[in-house]
Enzyme design. Structure first.
Site, mmCIF file in Angstrom:
data_model
loop_
_atom_site.group_PDB
_atom_site.id
_atom_site.type_symbol
_atom_site.label_atom_id
_atom_site.label_comp_id
_atom_site.label_asym_id
_atom_site.label_seq_id
_atom_site.Cartn_x
_atom_site.Cartn_y
_atom_site.Cartn_z
ATOM 1 N N HIS A 24 -1.542 1.320 -4.436
ATOM 2 C CA HIS A 24 -1.783 2.793 -4.145
ATOM 3 C C HIS A 24 -0.962 3.617 -4.998
ATOM 4 O O HIS A 24 -0.838 4.852 -4.586
ATOM 5 C CB HIS A 24 -1.831 3.048 -2.616
ATOM 6 C CG HIS A 24 -3.017 2.403 -2.132
ATOM 7 N ND1 HIS A 24 -2.944 2.129 -0.507
ATOM 8 C CD2 HIS A 24 -4.241 1.699 -2.512
ATOM 9 C CE1 HIS A 24 -4.201 1.664 -0.320
ATOM 10 N NE2 HIS A 24 -4.943 1.355 -1.411
ATOM 11 N N ALA B 42 8.582 -4.340 12.670
ATOM 12 C CA ALA B 42 8.976 -5.261 11.467
ATOM 13 C C ALA B 42 10.555 -5.401 11.404
ATOM 14 O O ALA B 42 11.052 -6.475 11.209
ATOM 15 C CB ALA B 42 8.423 -4.444 10.031
ATOM 16 N N CYS C 293 -4.068 14.603 -19.143
ATOM 17 C CA CYS C 293 -3.922 13.446 -20.146
ATOM 18 C C CYS C 293 -3.182 12.169 -19.866
ATOM 19 O O CYS C 293 -3.249 11.365 -20.457
ATOM 20 C CB CYS C 293 -3.408 14.194 -21.570
ATOM 21 S SG CYS C 293 -1.557 14.315 -21.355
ATOM 22 N N ASP D 32 6.067 4.460 -1.176
ATOM 23 C CA ASP D 32 7.517 4.652 -1.465
ATOM 24 C C ASP D 32 8.329 3.623 -2.191
ATOM 25 O O ASP D 32 7.807 2.582 -2.633
ATOM 26 C CB ASP D 32 8.289 4.950 0.016
ATOM 27 C CG ASP D 32 7.964 3.488 0.975
ATOM 28 O OD1 ASP D 32 7.630 3.493 1.896
ATOM 29 O OD2 ASP D 32 8.375 2.364 0.092
ATOM 30 N N GLN E 89 1.086 -1.165 0.136
ATOM 31 C CA GLN E 89 0.173 0.080 0.152
ATOM 32 C C GLN E 89 0.842 1.314 -0.095
ATOM 33 O O GLN E 89 0.444 2.410 -0.113
ATOM 34 C CB GLN E 89 -0.841 0.226 1.277
ATOM 35 C CG GLN E 89 -1.822 -1.113 1.349
ATOM 36 C CD GLN E 89 -2.488 -1.114 2.771
ATOM 37 O OE1 GLN E 89 -3.635 -0.311 2.936
ATOM 38 N NE2 GLN E 89 -1.943 -1.745 3.841
ATOM 39 N N CYS F 282 -0.422 18.919 -23.297
ATOM 40 C CA CYS F 282 -1.726 19.780 -23.091
ATOM 41 C C CYS F 282 -1.592 20.704 -21.960
ATOM 42 O O CYS F 282 -0.267 20.709 -21.468
ATOM 43 C CB CYS F 282 -2.767 18.697 -22.799
ATOM 44 S SG CYS F 282 -2.824 18.268 -20.883
ATOM 45 N N GLY G 237 2.546 -4.133 9.048
ATOM 46 C CA GLY G 237 2.569 -2.717 9.224
ATOM 47 C C GLY G 237 1.297 -2.042 8.386
ATOM 48 O O GLY G 237 1.527 -1.294 7.888
HETATM 49 C C1 BV8 Z 1 -11.563 2.749 -4.177
HETATM 50 C C2 BV8 Z 1 -2.031 6.749 -1.520
HETATM 51 C C3 BV8 Z 1 -13.333 2.306 -5.600
HETATM 52 C C4 BV8 Z 1 -2.039 8.309 -1.268
HETATM 53 C C5 BV8 Z 1 -3.576 5.628 -0.040
HETATM 54 C C6 BV8 Z 1 -16.456 6.961 0.421
HETATM 55 C C7 BV8 Z 1 -16.248 7.695 -0.665
HETATM 56 C C8 BV8 Z 1 -15.148 7.189 -1.336
HETATM 57 C C9 BV8 Z 1 -14.590 6.089 -1.119
HETATM 58 C C10 BV8 Z 1 -14.766 5.486 0.050
HETATM 59 C C11 BV8 Z 1 -15.703 5.897 0.942
HETATM 60 N N1 BV8 Z 1 -15.628 5.219 2.153
HETATM 61 C C12 BV8 Z 1 -14.686 4.261 1.912
HETATM 62 C C13 BV8 Z 1 -14.194 4.428 0.794
HETATM 63 C C14 BV8 Z 1 -13.225 3.619 0.446
HETATM 64 C C15 BV8 Z 1 -11.871 4.166 0.533
HETATM 65 C C16 BV8 Z 1 -11.341 3.934 2.225
HETATM 66 O O1 BV8 Z 1 -11.366 2.777 2.257
HETATM 67 N N2 BV8 Z 1 -11.558 4.891 2.935
HETATM 68 C C17 BV8 Z 1 -11.189 4.683 4.044
HETATM 69 C C18 BV8 Z 1 -10.653 5.814 4.965
HETATM 70 C C19 BV8 Z 1 -12.494 4.058 4.917
HETATM 71 N N3 BV8 Z 1 -11.046 3.712 -0.286
HETATM 72 C C20 BV8 Z 1 -10.798 4.333 -1.449
HETATM 73 O O2 BV8 Z 1 -11.204 5.224 -1.829
HETATM 74 C C21 BV8 Z 1 -9.852 3.392 -2.549
HETATM 75 N N4 BV8 Z 1 -10.760 3.447 -3.826
HETATM 76 O O3 BV8 Z 1 -12.313 2.240 -3.017
HETATM 77 O O4 BV8 Z 1 -12.185 2.937 -5.241
HETATM 78 C C22 BV8 Z 1 -14.502 3.629 -5.274
HETATM 79 C C23 BV8 Z 1 -14.197 4.712 -6.107
HETATM 80 C C24 BV8 Z 1 -15.019 5.688 -5.560
HETATM 81 C C25 BV8 Z 1 -16.119 5.531 -4.715
HETATM 82 C C26 BV8 Z 1 -16.149 4.552 -3.930
HETATM 83 C C27 BV8 Z 1 -15.124 3.454 -4.135
HETATM 84 C C28 BV8 Z 1 -8.606 4.131 -2.662
HETATM 85 C C29 BV8 Z 1 -7.818 4.201 -1.329
HETATM 86 C C30 BV8 Z 1 -6.501 4.783 -1.582
HETATM 87 C C31 BV8 Z 1 -6.001 5.776 -0.761
HETATM 88 N N5 BV8 Z 1 -4.437 6.009 -0.920
HETATM 89 N N6 BV8 Z 1 -2.507 6.071 -0.189
HETATM 90 C C32 BV8 Z 1 -1.162 8.976 -0.446
HETATM 91 O O5 BV8 Z 1 -0.239 8.088 0.227
HETATM 92 O O6 BV8 Z 1 -0.916 10.287 -0.157
HETATM 93 S S1 BV8 Z 1 -4.088 5.142 1.361
HETATM 94 C C33 BV8 Z 1 -2.911 5.164 2.621
HETATM 95 O O7 BV8 Z 1 -3.578 5.177 3.800
HETATM 96 C C34 BV8 Z 1 -2.085 4.097 2.561
HETATM 97 O O8 BV8 Z 1 -1.577 3.794 1.405
HETATM 98 C C35 BV8 Z 1 -2.337 2.928 3.391
HETATM 99 O O9 BV8 Z 1 -3.107 2.119 2.715
HETATM 100 C C36 BV8 Z 1 -3.599 3.589 4.291
HETATM 101 C C37 BV8 Z 1 -3.203 3.678 5.717
HETATM 102 O O10 BV8 Z 1 -2.023 4.382 6.012
HETATM 103 P P1 BV8 Z 1 -1.309 4.529 7.369
HETATM 104 O O11 BV8 Z 1 -2.325 4.674 8.510
HETATM 105 O O12 BV8 Z 1 -0.080 5.266 7.487
HETATM 106 O O13 BV8 Z 1 -0.756 3.239 7.524
HETATM 107 P P2 BV8 Z 1 -1.532 2.066 7.987
HETATM 108 O O14 BV8 Z 1 -2.912 2.136 7.944
HETATM 109 O O15 BV8 Z 1 -0.615 1.027 7.318
HETATM 110 O O16 BV8 Z 1 -0.836 2.137 9.625
HETATM 111 C C38 BV8 Z 1 0.350 2.051 10.085
HETATM 112 C C39 BV8 Z 1 0.394 0.659 10.767
HETATM 113 O O17 BV8 Z 1 1.680 0.164 11.027
HETATM 114 C C40 BV8 Z 1 -0.428 0.821 12.030
HETATM 115 O O18 BV8 Z 1 -1.103 -0.442 12.188
HETATM 116 C C41 BV8 Z 1 0.838 0.747 13.231
HETATM 117 O O19 BV8 Z 1 0.431 -0.115 14.461
HETATM 118 C C42 BV8 Z 1 1.853 -0.287 12.322
HETATM 119 N N7 BV8 Z 1 3.163 0.091 12.925
HETATM 120 C C43 BV8 Z 1 3.770 0.973 13.242
HETATM 121 N N8 BV8 Z 1 5.027 0.983 13.316
HETATM 122 C C44 BV8 Z 1 5.451 -0.505 12.979
HETATM 123 C C45 BV8 Z 1 4.162 -0.943 12.399
HETATM 124 N N9 BV8 Z 1 4.090 -2.051 12.008
HETATM 125 C C46 BV8 Z 1 5.375 -2.722 11.997
HETATM 126 N N10 BV8 Z 1 6.475 -2.515 12.279
HETATM 127 C C47 BV8 Z 1 6.533 -1.256 12.850
HETATM 128 N N11 BV8 Z 1 7.890 -0.535 13.271
HETATM 129 ZN ZN ZN Z 2 -1.387 16.473 -20.636
#
Ligand code: BV8
Ligand code: ZN
Length: 256
Positions: free
Chosen positions: A129, A246, A140, A114, A111, A165, A202
């Site tokens: 992602h 990790a 475009c 990086d 996800q 564009c 993670g």
């Molecule tokens: C989609 C790129 C179909 C950007 C990211 C209402 C309207 C529209 C959509 C939705 C809606 N409701 C729900 C949705 C679906 C939505 C969604 O899931 N929303 C959530 C908030 C409920 N999803 C989408 O929109 C996806 N597309 O569904 O398309 C669609 C289309 C239109 C309408 C409906 C559906 C697209 C989702 C992609 C978003 N982009 N990233 C950028 O980076 O700027 S998401 C981003 O946040 C990350 O990629 C990751 O996936 C997510 C979470 O990030 P973090 O919190 O930082 O990380 P993580 O959650 O992994 O947490 C850290 C973890 O690590 C913790 O658990 C911690 O304990 C642990 N940790 C900490 N230290 C360590 C560790 N583990 C191991 N070792 C360590 N040392």
């Molecule tokens: Zn363009």
């Protein structure tokens, strides 16, 4: 996991169960979230909000609406994140995942936007992602290269104009509300459906549809091991949960 925990019989037993669960000879699929890069000093998605950005909610910034509302502010945020990642290094967790390729097939589904898995040496990485560094025209879609990010944070930067564009460069990431790129997504579903074992590292398991991948494996009877020092949205899918960072646990977990 502190060194004390690593010595407890309970943790050693969990580790042995986890190694057993991952011991199949077929492909190992590693599903990583921002916690995978935490020990490289890369702020997780929610922790990116430091300094200039602390007053913004990342889930507000990572949207097409934010881009329409204040493109230059969003572009500045992403360029600052590029700078942070360029200065980071793969941690022992990334290196352990890359080394595991020496003795079995490993597919990384991340996800994260990086490039630390690749810089650690992983050769099969699916970015569901997208990638921070894959700039493209916001109109475009032509691939663009905005060059290296500025070394200082700015609260506003104007992205370069497209050569084809009047559009502007945008980050190559998937924003909330955007569809996931089909090739990496289909490859991710296929990989978890046919894996010998799945290792989830993670991720809080909150963002869909990526968070559904461990369940696809579990429903197919494939063992799922989770590495996360904290709790996550995953539950029933997980056979063994190693509550550890990790970078500290993956070298031992993935050693041949
Ligand atoms: C989609 C790129 C179909 C950007 C990211 C209402 C309207 C529209 C959509 C939705 C809606 N409701 C729900 C949705 C679906 C939505 C969604 O899931 N929303 C959530 C908030 C409920 N999803 C989408 O929109 C996806 N597309 O569904 O398309 C669609 C289309 C239109 C309408 C409906 C559906 C697209 C989702 C992609 C978003 N982009 N990233 C950028 O980076 O700027 S998401 C981003 O946040 C990350 O990629 C990751 O996936 C997510 C979470 O990030 P973090 O919190 O930082 O990380 P993580 O959650 O992994 O947490 C850290 C973890 O690590 C913790 O658990 C911690 O304990 C642990 N940790 C900490 N230290 C360590 C560790 N583990 C191991 N070792 C360590 N040392
Ligand atoms: Zn363009």
């Amino acid at each position: 996991m502190t060194s004390g925990e690593a010595e407890t019989p309970g943790f050693r037993e969990q580790m042995s169960k986890a190694r057993q669960a991952l011991s199949g000879h077929g492909p190992l699929v590693v599903l990583s979230g921002a916690g995978m890069s935490a020990e490289s000093g890369v702020p997780t998605f929610r922790d990116a909000q430091t300094g200039l950005w602390e007053r913004y909610d990342p889930t507000d910034l990572a949207t097409p609406e934010a881009w329409r509302r204040d493109r230059d502010m969003v572009w500045a945020w992403y360029r600052w994140r590029e700078h942070l990642i360029s200065g980071a290094r793969p941690n022992p967790g990334h290196l352990a995942v890359a080394r595991a390729q020496d003795h079995r097939d490993v597919v990384v589904v991340t996800q994260n936007v990086d490039d630390l898995h690749e810089r650690a040496g992983s050769t099969l990485v699916h970015h569901v992602h997208g990638s921070l560094f894959a700039h493209r025209c916001d109109t475009c879609g032509t691939p663009m290269d905005a060059g290296p990010p500025p070394p200082e944070p700015a609260d506003s930067l104007t992205p370069p104009t497209c050569t084809r564009c009047d559009g502007r460069a945008r980050p190559g990431v998937v924003w909330f509300g955007e569809m996931l790129p089909s090739a990496p997504w289909e490859a991710a579903v296929s990989a978890v459906s046919s894996a010998a074992a799945v290792l989830v590292v993670g991720t809080s398991g909150l963002v869909q549809p990526a968070a559904s991948l461990p369940g696809v494996a579990a429903d197919a009877g494939i063992p799922v091991v989770e590495v996360n020092p904290g709790a996550s949205g995953l539950g029933r899918e997980v056979s063994v949960h190693l509550r550890a960072p990790a970078g500290q646990v993956l070298p031992g977990l993935l050693a041949p």
